[in-house]
Scaffold this motif. Structure first.
Motif, mmCIF file in Angstrom:
data_model
loop_
_atom_site.group_PDB
_atom_site.id
_atom_site.type_symbol
_atom_site.label_atom_id
_atom_site.label_comp_id
_atom_site.label_asym_id
_atom_site.label_seq_id
_atom_site.Cartn_x
_atom_site.Cartn_y
_atom_site.Cartn_z
ATOM 1 N N LYS A 309 42.198 67.401 33.630
ATOM 2 C CA LYS A 309 41.033 66.578 33.933
ATOM 3 C C LYS A 309 41.110 65.280 33.140
ATOM 4 C CE LYS A 309 38.080 70.495 35.106
ATOM 5 N NZ LYS A 309 36.833 71.243 34.802
ATOM 6 N N GLY A 310 42.015 64.469 33.521
ATOM 7 C CA GLY A 310 42.216 63.197 32.852
ATOM 8 C C GLY A 310 43.229 62.401 33.651
ATOM 9 N N GLU A 311 43.724 61.336 33.074
ATOM 10 C CA GLU A 311 44.732 60.502 33.730
ATOM 11 C C GLU A 311 46.053 60.667 33.000
ATOM 12 O OE1 GLU A 311 47.128 58.599 35.734
ATOM 13 O OE2 GLU A 311 45.073 58.605 36.547
ATOM 14 N N PRO A 312 47.050 61.330 33.626
ATOM 15 C CA PRO A 312 48.318 61.549 32.941
ATOM 16 C C PRO A 312 49.168 60.291 32.814
ATOM 17 C CG PRO A 312 48.420 62.401 35.175
ATOM 18 C CD PRO A 312 47.003 61.991 34.944
ATOM 19 N N GLU A 488 52.508 51.776 29.117
ATOM 20 C CA GLU A 488 52.622 51.687 30.574
ATOM 21 C C GLU A 488 51.528 52.477 31.282
ATOM 22 O OE1 GLU A 488 56.094 54.455 29.308
ATOM 23 O OE2 GLU A 488 54.669 53.067 28.368
ATOM 24 N N ASP A 489 50.814 53.337 30.520
ATOM 25 C CA ASP A 489 49.716 54.116 31.099
ATOM 26 C C ASP A 489 48.399 53.357 31.099
ATOM 27 O OD1 ASP A 489 51.419 56.248 31.488
ATOM 28 O OD2 ASP A 489 50.843 57.284 29.650
ATOM 29 N N ILE A 490 48.326 52.213 30.405
ATOM 30 C CA ILE A 490 47.053 51.507 30.250
ATOM 31 C C ILE A 490 46.428 51.125 31.593
ATOM 32 C CG2 ILE A 490 45.991 49.356 29.408
ATOM 33 C CD1 ILE A 490 47.710 49.645 26.886
ATOM 34 N N PRO A 491 47.161 50.533 32.548
ATOM 35 C CA PRO A 491 46.538 50.215 33.847
ATOM 36 C C PRO A 491 45.983 51.453 34.551
ATOM 37 C CG PRO A 491 48.627 49.065 33.603
ATOM 38 C CD PRO A 491 48.546 50.034 32.480
ATOM 39 N N HIS A 492 46.698 52.576 34.442
ATOM 40 C CA HIS A 492 46.245 53.813 35.082
ATOM 41 C C HIS A 492 44.990 54.350 34.395
ATOM 42 C CE1 HIS A 492 49.990 54.108 37.419
ATOM 43 N NE2 HIS A 492 50.580 53.641 36.316
ATOM 44 N N LEU A 493 44.936 54.251 33.061
ATOM 45 C CA LEU A 493 43.765 54.704 32.320
ATOM 46 C C LEU A 493 42.552 53.823 32.630
ATOM 47 C CD1 LEU A 493 45.500 55.445 28.894
ATOM 48 C CD2 LEU A 493 44.406 57.145 30.366
ATOM 49 N N ILE A 494 42.777 52.512 32.757
ATOM 50 C CA ILE A 494 41.683 51.594 33.106
ATOM 51 C C ILE A 494 41.107 51.966 34.473
ATOM 52 C CG2 ILE A 494 41.144 49.209 33.731
ATOM 53 C CD1 ILE A 494 43.136 48.326 31.549
ATOM 54 N N ARG A 495 41.993 52.176 35.441
ATOM 55 C CA ARG A 495 41.532 52.570 36.783
ATOM 56 C C ARG A 495 40.741 53.877 36.724
ATOM 57 N NH1 ARG A 495 43.600 56.268 39.509
ATOM 58 N NH2 ARG A 495 45.588 56.183 38.409
ATOM 59 N N CYS A 498 37.272 53.415 35.040
ATOM 60 C CA CYS A 498 36.380 52.661 35.930
ATOM 61 C C CYS A 498 35.852 53.560 37.053
ATOM 62 C CB CYS A 498 37.107 51.448 36.518
ATOM 63 S SG CYS A 498 37.384 50.122 35.319
ATOM 64 N N GLN A 499 36.717 54.402 37.604
ATOM 65 C CA GLN A 499 36.294 55.332 38.651
ATOM 66 C C GLN A 499 35.283 56.342 38.110
ATOM 67 O OE1 GLN A 499 39.946 57.043 40.086
ATOM 68 N NE2 GLN A 499 40.343 55.367 41.532
ATOM 69 N N GLN A 500 35.541 56.862 36.895
ATOM 70 C CA GLN A 500 34.667 57.864 36.303
ATOM 71 C C GLN A 500 33.271 57.311 36.000
ATOM 72 O OE1 GLN A 500 35.351 61.332 35.340
ATOM 73 N NE2 GLN A 500 36.832 60.884 36.948
ATOM 74 N N ASN A 501 33.201 56.029 35.628
ATOM 75 C CA ASN A 501 31.929 55.445 35.201
ATOM 76 C C ASN A 501 31.299 54.513 36.235
ATOM 77 O OD1 ASN A 501 31.672 56.298 32.172
ATOM 78 N ND2 ASN A 501 33.800 55.657 32.410
ATOM 79 N N GLY A 502 31.959 54.334 37.368
ATOM 80 C CA GLY A 502 31.415 53.462 38.404
ATOM 81 C C GLY A 502 31.425 51.998 38.030
ATOM 82 N N TRP A 503 32.420 51.603 37.219
ATOM 83 C CA TRP A 503 32.517 50.208 36.818
ATOM 84 C C TRP A 503 33.418 49.451 37.793
ATOM 85 C CZ3 TRP A 503 34.170 51.892 31.243
ATOM 86 C CH2 TRP A 503 33.049 52.398 30.565
ATOM 87 N N GLU A 504 32.946 48.310 38.257
ATOM 88 C CA GLU A 504 33.774 47.425 39.086
ATOM 89 C C GLU A 504 34.121 46.202 38.248
ATOM 90 O OE1 GLU A 504 31.933 46.514 42.758
ATOM 91 O OE2 GLU A 504 31.660 48.617 43.338
ATOM 92 N N LEU A 505 35.344 46.188 37.733
ATOM 93 C CA LEU A 505 35.749 45.128 36.818
ATOM 94 C C LEU A 505 36.816 44.249 37.447
ATOM 95 C CD1 LEU A 505 35.996 47.123 33.457
ATOM 96 C CD2 LEU A 505 34.051 45.858 34.381
ATOM 97 N N ASN A 506 36.614 42.961 37.299
ATOM 98 C CA ASN A 506 37.599 41.993 37.782
ATOM 99 C C ASN A 506 38.320 41.433 36.551
ATOM 100 O OD1 ASN A 506 39.068 40.140 39.227
ATOM 101 N ND2 ASN A 506 37.382 38.661 39.376
#
Length: 623
Positions: A309-312, A488-495, A498-506
């Motif tokens: 239950k996380g982002e690998p 290299e996991d940072i973009p995946h963790l950000i996505r 954002c999905q978990q918290n309903g954040w729409e970030l540009n």
């Protein structure tokens, strides 16, 4: 060391079963009760279980590696023990004495009670004794004079420590024994040190064996037939191309995993060490595919699909960690998680629990560093009604009892006081607890996972953490990589966040570059905090975030190279401070970053009194 336990205490227990526990160490009266329950004769005057010549030869061959690694260390103390009239012994995990060396008069005296090579010297065989009791409790122990259960050893003092192999399994015992009048106060420390040195040799030798197996396997695996190279423990070191192409994740697993993939195995030949042609270090195994099984191999197929239950992410470092988590989850082994703050220890612990056979039972997490030291006992073990002023009327069920059938996660395990370390050791050994103020023992069925961001081995060296408890906890260690090691996991963790918290970030390219280059002392937790800050500053993501870049990193400086510059921004120049103070100042700054400027939490993270922390803040002009 002259023993003070009177003969009368032993006689009273033997004849009447009565025991004044105040006169005996806990380990002794527990052992005496085990011996009485096992109907060991207290009047035994010699060892009775002795191997014949052929059996002894087989036992020696079976423990060839133990003897090989232990003998050099015994040679180093030969003159010392000889001069003191002592003898040293190597004993295997079955309790058989494999080798004795020492002063001839002491060895001769031992011979009179059959304390000889080939004898079995366990609690079941001769009652309470250092060798047998060390094997039973798996920790160093000294047994002196009338503490021995059988009369055979009443005039002896014995010091023993268990030896563990590279997987943490007890493979033997190192023991020094002598007549009671020859004892010396430093022997137990010496024996424990030797046992630890032998354990380190086991680790080194395992790596050397694995390297040699890989070198030898090149020719064997070049053949077309499907085959494996396994070490002595059954771990797969290499596989032929016909298997590796189908099962690339098999290397590092146990050979038995092949059955799950529809293969049957047949041992073809042992592989012997080139340095010791009599010592087998692995096996060449032939594998045959059974046509009826076409199911693709997966470690997750052992009981249910593996869930994380996380982002690998995609990084190799975390994928390797995830593989370890996946493999240990299906066992009941005690797990020790270590890594920097914010790397996801509780998420990892929950993942292990949720993918285990205990997943339907409770998962109970306790932060040992957040509980006052005088309350941690009642929190873990509970208490009965009236145990102390302010206790609940019905008492309180402690965390261990709450987690019965499930998993207990002890975070910041390095913070527990010594008294609780001893109590925790007993829980691990006996699987029972006694609530505070109570007398009734309660059985608990738990799986234990611990975690820390401190170096437990350093705490052991400093005397702040029990070594025997460390080995009990360090059964299956898992290192959690820092975010710096998996950028290299940072973009995946950000996505994912954002999905978990309903954040729409540009996120602007400039900001993303800063996020990728930042050194992340707070790891994933800090990443989440900064993303939330971005969301707040950008009014829910409706505006371009780039205009807020300077606010986000005002106190952080977004590159690794700027970390040292940030240390020098305020207060005395780093070069003007002594080296130790420079290091301390940097630690304080990191602690303040990790706690978002909370001085109380930062002082606690450094285990420093808050008043001292404030004084040093002023000294270094840190605000």
């Amino acid at each position: 060391m002259n023993h003070s336990l009177p003969l009368q205490t032993w006689k009273r227990f033997v004849k009447e079963g009565a025991l004044d526990e105040a006169r005996l160490r806990t380990r002794i009266y527990e052992s005496w009760h085990r011996c009485k329950k096992a109907q060991v004769s207290p009047y035994l005057n010699k060892g009775t279980f002795v191997l014949n010549e052929k059996e002894f030869e087989n036992q020696i061959e079976k423990n060839r590696r133990l003897l090989q690694l232990a003998q050099p260390h015994l040679q180093q103390i030969h003159d010392f023990i000889h001069s003191l009239g002592m003898m040293a012994l190597i004993i295997d995990s079955d309790g058989y004495v494999l080798q004795i060396t020492g002063h001839e008069h002491t060895v001769s005296k031992a011979d009179r009670i059959n304390f000889i090579e080939g004898v079995r010297w366990t609690e079941e065989a001769v009652g309470t004794n250092a060798i047998g009791t060390a094997l039973k409790i798996e920790e160093p122990v000294v047994i002196s004079g009338y503490e021995h259960y059988a009369v055979a050893s009443h005039t002896w003092n014995c010091f023993a420590a268990p030896i563990r192999d590279e997987e943490g399994k007890v493979v033997g015992v190192i023991d020094v024994s002598c007549p009671s009048d020859r004892s010396h106060p430093y022997v137990l420390g010496m024996v424990t040190t030797i046992a630890y040195a032998i354990e380190k040799d086991f680790h080194v030798q395992a790596k050397q064996d694995e390297l040699e197996l890989m070198q030898q396997s090149m020719g064997l695996l070049s053949k077309q037939e499907p085959a494996l190279i396994c070490n002595q423990k059954g771990k797969v070191i290499g596989a032929s191309s016909s298997i590796y192409e189908q099962l690339p994740h098999l290397v590092g697993c146990h050979m038995d995993e092949l059955r799950l993939a529809g293969y049957k195995t047949q041992l073809k030949a042992p592989i012997f060490s080139k340095h010791d042609p009599m010592l087998a270090i692995g096996y060449f195994v032939r594998a045959e595919r059974m046509e009826k099984s076409k199911k693709p191999f997966s470690l997750a197929n052992t009981h249910k699909p593996f869930l994380f239950k996380g982002e690998p992410g995609v990084s190799k470092s975390f994928r390797q960690t995830l593989n370890l988590i996946q493999r240990v989850a299906k066992t009941d082994a005690t797990v020790y998680l270590f890594g920097e703050t914010g790397t996801g220890k509780e998420v990892t612990a929950r993942t292990i629990h949720e993918n285990s056979s205990r997943h339907e039972a409770p998962f109970v997490a306790i932060n040992c560093g957040a509980i006052p030291k005088d309350l941690i006992g009642s929190e873990l073990f509970g208490y009965v009604e009236g145990a102390f002023t302010g206790a609940r009327r019905q008492g309180y069920k402690g965390k261990f009892e709450q987690a019965h059938g499930g998993t207990v996660f002890l975070d910041e395990i390095g913070e527990i006081p010594e008294a609780m370390q001893i109590a925790l050791l007993r829980v691990l050994q006996e699987r029972v607890i006694t609530p505070i103020g109570g007398t009734k023992e309660i059985e608990v069925d738990i799986r234990l996972i611990t975690a820390t961001n401190k170096d437990l081995r350093q705490l052991v060296r400093e005397g702040n953490f029990r070594e025997d408890l460390y080995y009990r906890l360090n059964v299956f260690p898992i290192a959690l990589p820092s975010l710096r090691e998996r950028k290299e996991d940072i973009p995946h963790l950000i996505r994912y966040f954002c999905q978990q918290n309903g954040w729409e970030l540009n996120l602007s390219k400039t900001l993303m570059a800063k996020l990728m280059s930042y050194h992340w002392p707070g790891n994933i937790r800090e990443l989440l905090n900064i993303l939330e800050r971005i969301f707040i500053l950008s009014d829910g993501g409706e505006r371009e975030v780039s205009e807020f870049d300077s606010l986000l990193f005002e106190h952080h400086k977004g590159t690794e190279d700027s970390e040292n510059e940030a240390v020098e921004l305020t207060g005395p120049s780093a070069n003007s401070l002594p080296f130790r103070e420079r290091i301390l100042k940097e630690k304080m700054i990191r602690a303040l970053r990790d706690t978002n400027g909370n001085v109380t939490l930062a002082a606690k993270e450094l285990d420093m009194p808050r008043s001292t922390f404030y004084k040093r803040l002023k000294k270094y002009n840190l605000s």
